[in-house]
Design a protein around this motif. Structure first.
Motif, PDB file in Angstrom:
ATOM      1  N   ALA A  38       0.835  -1.206   0.000  1.00  0.00           N
ATOM      2  CA  ALA A  38       0.000   0.000   0.000  1.00  0.00           C
ATOM      3  C   ALA A  38       0.870   1.257   0.000  1.00  0.00           C
ATOM      4  CB  ALA A  38      -0.939   0.000   1.200  1.00  0.00           C
ATOM      5  N   THR A  39       1.974   1.253   0.745  1.00  0.00           N
ATOM      6  CA  THR A  39       2.903   2.382   0.735  1.00  0.00           C
ATOM      7  C   THR A  39       3.435   2.592  -0.680  1.00  0.00           C
ATOM      8  OG1 THR A  39       3.554   1.980   3.031  1.00  0.00           O
ATOM      9  CG2 THR A  39       5.073   3.274   1.675  1.00  0.00           C
ATOM     10  N   PHE A  40       3.846   1.519  -1.316  1.00  0.00           N
ATOM     11  CA  PHE A  40       4.377   1.590  -2.679  1.00  0.00           C
ATOM     12  C   PHE A  40       3.330   2.133  -3.648  1.00  0.00           C
ATOM     13  CE2 PHE A  40       5.112  -0.456  -6.820  1.00  0.00           C
ATOM     14  CZ  PHE A  40       6.372   0.045  -7.107  1.00  0.00           C
ATOM     15  N   VAL A  41       2.117   1.602  -3.584  1.00  0.00           N
ATOM     16  CA  VAL A  41       1.054   2.052  -4.497  1.00  0.00           C
ATOM     17  C   VAL A  41       0.701   3.508  -4.217  1.00  0.00           C
ATOM     18  CG1 VAL A  41      -1.380   1.720  -5.109  1.00  0.00           C
ATOM     19  CG2 VAL A  41       0.147  -0.259  -4.919  1.00  0.00           C
ATOM     20  N   SER A  42       0.621   3.887  -2.941  1.00  0.00           N
ATOM     21  CA  SER A  42       0.287   5.266  -2.588  1.00  0.00           C
ATOM     22  C   SER A  42       1.313   6.246  -3.155  1.00  0.00           C
ATOM     23  CB  SER A  42       0.201   5.401  -1.068  1.00  0.00           C
ATOM     24  OG  SER A  42      -0.091   6.721  -0.695  1.00  0.00           O
ATOM     25  N   LEU A  43       2.576   5.916  -3.006  1.00  0.00           N
ATOM     26  CA  LEU A  43       3.615   6.792  -3.545  1.00  0.00           C
ATOM     27  C   LEU A  43       3.594   6.787  -5.069  1.00  0.00           C
ATOM     28  CD1 LEU A  43       6.419   5.956  -0.976  1.00  0.00           C
ATOM     29  CD2 LEU A  43       5.090   8.070  -1.126  1.00  0.00           C
ATOM     30  N   GLY A  44       3.256   5.655  -5.675  1.00  0.00           N
ATOM     31  CA  GLY A  44       3.123   5.587  -7.134  1.00  0.00           C
ATOM     32  C   GLY A  44       1.987   6.460  -7.639  1.00  0.00           C
ATOM     33  N   VAL A  45       0.851   6.428  -6.924  1.00  0.00           N
ATOM     34  CA  VAL A  45      -0.281   7.291  -7.294  1.00  0.00           C
ATOM     35  C   VAL A  45       0.139   8.751  -7.182  1.00  0.00           C
ATOM     36  CG1 VAL A  45      -2.595   8.040  -6.589  1.00  0.00           C
ATOM     37  CG2 VAL A  45      -2.067   5.590  -6.761  1.00  0.00           C
ATOM     38  N   SER A  46       0.904   9.085  -6.153  1.00  0.00           N
ATOM     39  CA  SER A  46       1.400  10.460  -6.012  1.00  0.00           C
ATOM     40  C   SER A  46       2.218  10.865  -7.235  1.00  0.00           C
ATOM     41  CB  SER A  46       2.267  10.595  -4.756  1.00  0.00           C
ATOM     42  OG  SER A  46       1.506  10.363  -3.599  1.00  0.00           O
ATOM     43  N   ALA A  47       3.099   9.985  -7.680  1.00  0.00           N
ATOM     44  CA  ALA A  47       3.931  10.288  -8.856  1.00  0.00           C
ATOM     45  C   ALA A  47       3.069  10.451 -10.102  1.00  0.00           C
ATOM     46  CB  ALA A  47       4.967   9.188  -9.062  1.00  0.00           C
ATOM     47  N   VAL A  48       2.080   9.564 -10.267  1.00  0.00           N
ATOM     48  CA  VAL A  48       1.209   9.634 -11.443  1.00  0.00           C
ATOM     49  C   VAL A  48       0.412  10.943 -11.453  1.00  0.00           C
ATOM     50  CG1 VAL A  48      -0.867   8.589 -12.469  1.00  0.00           C
ATOM     51  CG2 VAL A  48       1.067   7.149 -11.824  1.00  0.00           C
ATOM     52  N   LEU A  49       0.043  11.440 -10.283  1.00  0.00           N
ATOM     53  CA  LEU A  49      -0.733  12.683 -10.209  1.00  0.00           C
ATOM     54  C   LEU A  49       0.123  13.934 -10.377  1.00  0.00           C
ATOM     55  CD1 LEU A  49      -3.216  11.809  -7.330  1.00  0.00           C
ATOM     56  CD2 LEU A  49      -3.688  11.932  -9.781  1.00  0.00           C
ATOM     57  N   ILE A  50       1.358  13.903  -9.913  1.00  0.00           N
ATOM     58  CA  ILE A  50       2.175  15.116  -9.964  1.00  0.00           C
ATOM     59  C   ILE A  50       2.790  15.345 -11.341  1.00  0.00           C
ATOM     60  CG2 ILE A  50       4.375  14.154  -9.139  1.00  0.00           C
ATOM     61  CD1 ILE A  50       2.822  17.546  -8.150  1.00  0.00           C
ATOM     62  N   VAL A  51       3.096  14.288 -12.071  1.00  0.00           N
ATOM     63  CA  VAL A  51       3.747  14.455 -13.378  1.00  0.00           C
ATOM     64  C   VAL A  51       2.894  15.284 -14.335  1.00  0.00           C
ATOM     65  CG1 VAL A  51       4.568  13.219 -15.436  1.00  0.00           C
ATOM     66  CG2 VAL A  51       5.314  12.499 -13.154  1.00  0.00           C
ATOM     67  N   PRO A  52       1.595  15.005 -14.501  1.00  0.00           N
ATOM     68  CA  PRO A  52       0.805  15.863 -15.400  1.00  0.00           C
ATOM     69  C   PRO A  52       0.751  17.329 -14.944  1.00  0.00           C
ATOM     70  CG  PRO A  52      -0.377  13.841 -14.928  1.00  0.00           C
ATOM     71  CD  PRO A  52       0.818  13.864 -14.024  1.00  0.00           C
ATOM     72  N   LEU A  53       0.768  17.570 -13.637  1.00  0.00           N
ATOM     73  CA  LEU A  53       0.793  18.953 -13.149  1.00  0.00           C
ATOM     74  C   LEU A  53       2.100  19.634 -13.531  1.00  0.00           C
ATOM     75  CD1 LEU A  53      -0.827  18.584  -9.620  1.00  0.00           C
ATOM     76  CD2 LEU A  53      -1.792  19.723 -11.629  1.00  0.00           C
ATOM     77  N   MET A  54       3.192  18.902 -13.418  1.00  0.00           N
ATOM     78  CA  MET A  54       4.487  19.468 -13.790  1.00  0.00           C
ATOM     79  C   MET A  54       4.527  19.781 -15.284  1.00  0.00           C
ATOM     80  SD  MET A  54       6.732  16.941 -11.356  1.00  0.00           S
ATOM     81  CE  MET A  54       8.310  17.301 -12.053  1.00  0.00           C
ATOM     82  N   VAL A  55       3.934  18.910 -16.081  1.00  0.00           N
ATOM     83  CA  VAL A  55       3.867  19.146 -17.527  1.00  0.00           C
ATOM     84  C   VAL A  55       2.965  20.336 -17.818  1.00  0.00           C
ATOM     85  CG1 VAL A  55       3.093  18.166 -19.723  1.00  0.00           C
ATOM     86  CG2 VAL A  55       4.435  16.769 -18.136  1.00  0.00           C
ATOM     87  N   ALA A  56       1.805  20.379 -17.155  1.00  0.00           N
ATOM     88  CA  ALA A  56       0.853  21.468 -17.386  1.00  0.00           C
ATOM     89  C   ALA A  56       1.451  22.833 -17.024  1.00  0.00           C
ATOM     90  CB  ALA A  56      -0.427  21.232 -16.584  1.00  0.00           C
ATOM     91  N   PHE A  57       2.243  22.867 -15.966  1.00  0.00           N
ATOM     92  CA  PHE A  57       2.879  24.120 -15.558  1.00  0.00           C
ATOM     93  C   PHE A  57       4.191  24.373 -16.299  1.00  0.00           C
ATOM     94  CE2 PHE A  57      -0.021  23.675 -11.971  1.00  0.00           C
ATOM     95  CZ  PHE A  57      -0.448  24.983 -11.797  1.00  0.00           C
ATOM     96  N   ARG A  58       4.547  23.470 -17.199  1.00  0.00           N
ATOM     97  CA  ARG A  58       5.757  23.585 -18.008  1.00  0.00           C
ATOM     98  C   ARG A  58       7.000  23.869 -17.162  1.00  0.00           C
ATOM     99  NH1 ARG A  58       3.261  26.555 -23.339  1.00  0.00           N
ATOM    100  NH2 ARG A  58       1.713  24.943 -23.640  1.00  0.00           N
TER     101      ARG A  58
END
Length: 169
Positions: A38-58
Motif C-alpha cells: 500500500a505504501t508503494f502504491v500510494s507513492l506511485g499514485v502520487s507520482a502519477v498525479l504530480i507528473v501531469p501537473l508538472m507538464v501542465a505548468f511547463r
C-alpha cells in the motif's frame, strides 16, 4: 494578515485530508495483503498525479547537480513519507483516526519546536517560549483525553466487507 489567514485555511484543508489518507491507505494495505504494498502504491499514485501537473505548468527540468551539492538532509523527505505512510497503515486502524492523528500532531509539534528553536533546516529562529510550550501542552492534553475517551467507549468492529456505505465493486 489576510494572506496568512488564507495560508492557515489552506494548511487546515491539507490537514483535513490526512485522516482520509490514513484510512484509504489502511484499507488498501488490507486489500493488497501487506502495508508495504500500500505504501508503494500510494507513492506511485502520487507520482502519477504530480507528473501531469508538472507538464501542465511547463516546469523546466531541474539541475540534479545543484541538489546533489545541497545539504545531506534534503533527501530525508521521501524517507519521512515512507515512515509516515507505513505508520498510518499499521497504527491508524488500531488506534482509530482521531487517536492516530492527534499523536501524529503531537509528534509534529515536538519536532517542529526543536526545528524552530535551533533554526534547523533553514527555518527562521523561533525560540521556545511559554506560549509555545502551553500550545504543545494543550495538544498533549488532547492526546491524553482522546486516548482516554477511546478506552472509555471501546471501538466497535466495522463490517467485514471492505466496501462500505453502499459502494459496489
Amino acid at each position: 494578515m489576510p494572506g496568512s489567514l488564507s495560508f492557515l485555511v489552506a494548511a487546515l484543508l491539507a490537514g483535513a485530508a490526512v485522516p482520509f489518507q490514513a484510512g484509504a491507505n489502511a484499507m488498501l494495505g488490507r486489500l493488497l495483503g501487506h502495508p508495504f504494498w500500500a505504501t508503494f502504491v500510494s507513492l506511485g499514485v502520487s507520482a502519477v498525479l504530480i507528473v501531469p501537473l508538472m507538464v501542465a505548468f511547463r516546469l523546466p527540468v531541474p539541475s540534479v547537480g545543484t541538489a546533489l551539492n545541497g545539504p545531506w538532509w534534503i533527501w530525508i523527505g521521501g524517507a519521512a513519507g515512507v515512515v509516515y505512510i507505513t505508520a498510518a497503515l499499521l497504527l491508524a486502524p488500531k488506534l482509530g483516526a482521531a487517536s492516530f492523528i492527534v499523536a501524529v500532531i503531537a509528534g509534529q509539534m515536538v519536532a517542529s519546536m526543536v526545528i524552530d528553536h535551533f533554526a534547523l533546516m533553514s527555518f527562521a529562529h523561533r525560540p521556545v517560549n511559554i506560549a509555545r510550550l502551553a500550545g504543545l501542552a494543550f495538544i498533549i492534553a488532547g492526546l491524553v483525553v482522546t486516548q482516554w475517551a477511546s478506552t472509555v467507549a471501546p471501538a466497535t468492529q466495522p463490517a467485514s466487507n471492505p466496501t462500505q456505505n453502499g459502494d459496489q465493486k
